[in-house]
Design a protein around this motif. Sequence first.
Motif, PDB file in Angstrom:
ATOM      1  N   ASP A 185       0.881  -1.078  -0.012  1.00 48.80           N
ATOM      2  CA  ASP A 185      -0.077  -0.041  -0.031  1.00 48.80           C
ATOM      3  C   ASP A 185       0.660   1.259  -0.217  1.00 48.80           C
ATOM      4  O   ASP A 185       0.410   2.139  -0.607  1.00 48.80           O
ATOM      5  N   PHE A 186       2.063   1.068   0.594  1.00 50.06           N
ATOM      6  CA  PHE A 186       2.774   2.286   0.553  1.00 50.06           C
ATOM      7  C   PHE A 186       3.575   2.814  -0.609  1.00 50.06           C
ATOM      8  O   PHE A 186       3.573   3.727  -1.017  1.00 50.06           O
ATOM      9  N   ASP A 187       3.792   1.543  -1.459  1.00 55.38           N
ATOM     10  CA  ASP A 187       4.329   1.757  -2.703  1.00 55.38           C
ATOM     11  C   ASP A 187       3.508   2.194  -3.564  1.00 55.38           C
ATOM     12  O   ASP A 187       3.662   3.260  -4.462  1.00 55.38           O
ATOM     13  N   ILE A 188       2.080   2.148  -3.531  1.00 54.36           N
ATOM     14  CA  ILE A 188       1.037   2.585  -4.538  1.00 54.36           C
ATOM     15  C   ILE A 188       0.955   4.104  -4.075  1.00 54.36           C
ATOM     16  O   ILE A 188       0.907   5.049  -4.727  1.00 54.36           O
ATOM     17  N   SER A 226       1.783   9.526  -5.834  1.00 58.09           N
ATOM     18  CA  SER A 226       2.319  10.861  -5.471  1.00 58.09           C
ATOM     19  C   SER A 226       3.594  11.330  -6.216  1.00 58.09           C
ATOM     20  O   SER A 226       3.959  12.421  -6.071  1.00 58.09           O
ATOM     21  N   GLY A 227       4.147  10.086  -6.988  1.00 60.58           N
ATOM     22  CA  GLY A 227       5.165  10.779  -8.069  1.00 60.58           C
ATOM     23  C   GLY A 227       6.654  10.765  -7.003  1.00 60.58           C
ATOM     24  O   GLY A 227       7.528  11.116  -7.524  1.00 60.58           O
ATOM     25  N   LYS A 228       6.561  10.178  -5.897  1.00 62.06           N
ATOM     26  CA  LYS A 228       7.696  10.027  -5.178  1.00 62.06           C
ATOM     27  C   LYS A 228       8.318   8.638  -4.914  1.00 62.06           C
ATOM     28  O   LYS A 228       9.394   8.443  -4.146  1.00 62.06           O
ATOM     29  N   HIS A 229       8.225   7.688  -5.592  1.00 55.68           N
ATOM     30  CA  HIS A 229       8.272   6.321  -5.837  1.00 55.68           C
ATOM     31  C   HIS A 229      10.013   6.416  -6.236  1.00 55.68           C
ATOM     32  O   HIS A 229      10.063   6.706  -7.244  1.00 55.68           O
ATOM     33  N   GLN A 230      11.107   6.097  -5.268  1.00 51.42           N
ATOM     34  CA  GLN A 230      12.277   6.124  -5.895  1.00 51.42           C
ATOM     35  C   GLN A 230      12.976   4.947  -6.540  1.00 51.42           C
ATOM     36  O   GLN A 230      13.936   4.890  -7.120  1.00 51.42           O
ATOM     37  N   LYS A 231      12.155   3.837  -6.291  1.00 49.80           N
ATOM     38  CA  LYS A 231      12.733   2.470  -6.683  1.00 49.80           C
ATOM     39  C   LYS A 231      11.835   1.881  -7.363  1.00 49.80           C
ATOM     40  O   LYS A 231      11.385   0.453  -7.351  1.00 49.80           O
ATOM     41  N   LEU A 232      11.138   2.393  -8.440  1.00 51.03           N
ATOM     42  CA  LEU A 232      10.289   1.554  -9.281  1.00 51.03           C
ATOM     43  C   LEU A 232      10.822   0.394  -9.942  1.00 51.03           C
ATOM     44  O   LEU A 232       9.913  -0.523 -10.222  1.00 51.03           O
ATOM     45  N   TYR A 233      11.899   0.479 -10.354  1.00 54.44           N
ATOM     46  CA  TYR A 233      12.591  -0.457 -10.881  1.00 54.44           C
ATOM     47  C   TYR A 233      12.546  -1.828 -10.285  1.00 54.44           C
ATOM     48  O   TYR A 233      12.679  -3.001 -10.769  1.00 54.44           O
ATOM     49  N   GLU A 234      12.228  -1.900  -8.931  1.00 56.97           N
ATOM     50  CA  GLU A 234      12.304  -2.859  -7.838  1.00 56.97           C
ATOM     51  C   GLU A 234      10.683  -3.626  -8.185  1.00 56.97           C
ATOM     52  O   GLU A 234      10.695  -4.566  -7.730  1.00 56.97           O
ATOM     53  N   LYS A 235       9.877  -2.912  -8.650  1.00 50.84           N
ATOM     54  CA  LYS A 235       8.435  -3.274  -8.740  1.00 50.84           C
ATOM     55  C   LYS A 235       8.093  -3.675 -10.181  1.00 50.84           C
ATOM     56  O   LYS A 235       7.438  -4.561 -10.400  1.00 50.84           O
ATOM     57  N   PHE A 236       8.181  -2.627 -10.995  1.00 53.65           N
ATOM     58  CA  PHE A 236       7.889  -2.878 -12.493  1.00 53.65           C
ATOM     59  C   PHE A 236       8.809  -3.840 -13.193  1.00 53.65           C
ATOM     60  O   PHE A 236       9.797  -3.932 -12.655  1.00 53.65           O
ATOM     61  N   GLY A 237       8.520  -4.363 -14.188  1.00 55.37           N
ATOM     62  CA  GLY A 237       9.128  -5.299 -15.157  1.00 55.37           C
ATOM     63  C   GLY A 237       8.997  -6.341 -14.770  1.00 55.37           C
ATOM     64  O   GLY A 237       7.640  -7.155 -14.408  1.00 55.37           O
TER      65      GLY A 237
END
Length: 112
Positions: free
Chosen positions: A7-10, A15-26
């Motif tokens: 939920d925190f990732d979402i 909010s455009g503040k996720h610094q590590k989306l590469y750990e989630k997407f892909g």
Amino acid sequence: VYSRFSDFDIYLFRSGKHQKLYEKFGSHVVQHNGVTGTYFAVWAPSARYVSVIGNFNGWDKGSHPMSVRWDSSGIWEVFIPNIGSGETYKYFIVHEGGRELEKGDPYAHLWE
């Protein structure tokens, strides 16, 4: 449904503040319920259908459909067992207007 998003990732994503989306997407090779496979996630907010196509399923658009998250984030996810690192794949997307696309994964170079 297996997900790498909390939920925190979402919250951070929205909010455009996720610094590590590469750990989630892909795509990420993971263990889920004792089975090794690959988790796929893509943001496709205007899609009505998304699937993973690749050599492992003969590029069949119906073999591995993804599920859209319940939280209206526009994120689609799927865990596919017995698929490892280095597979060739794309996302098959049907836009809400009916247009069909095959899109490469912008995070594909990050295979683990």
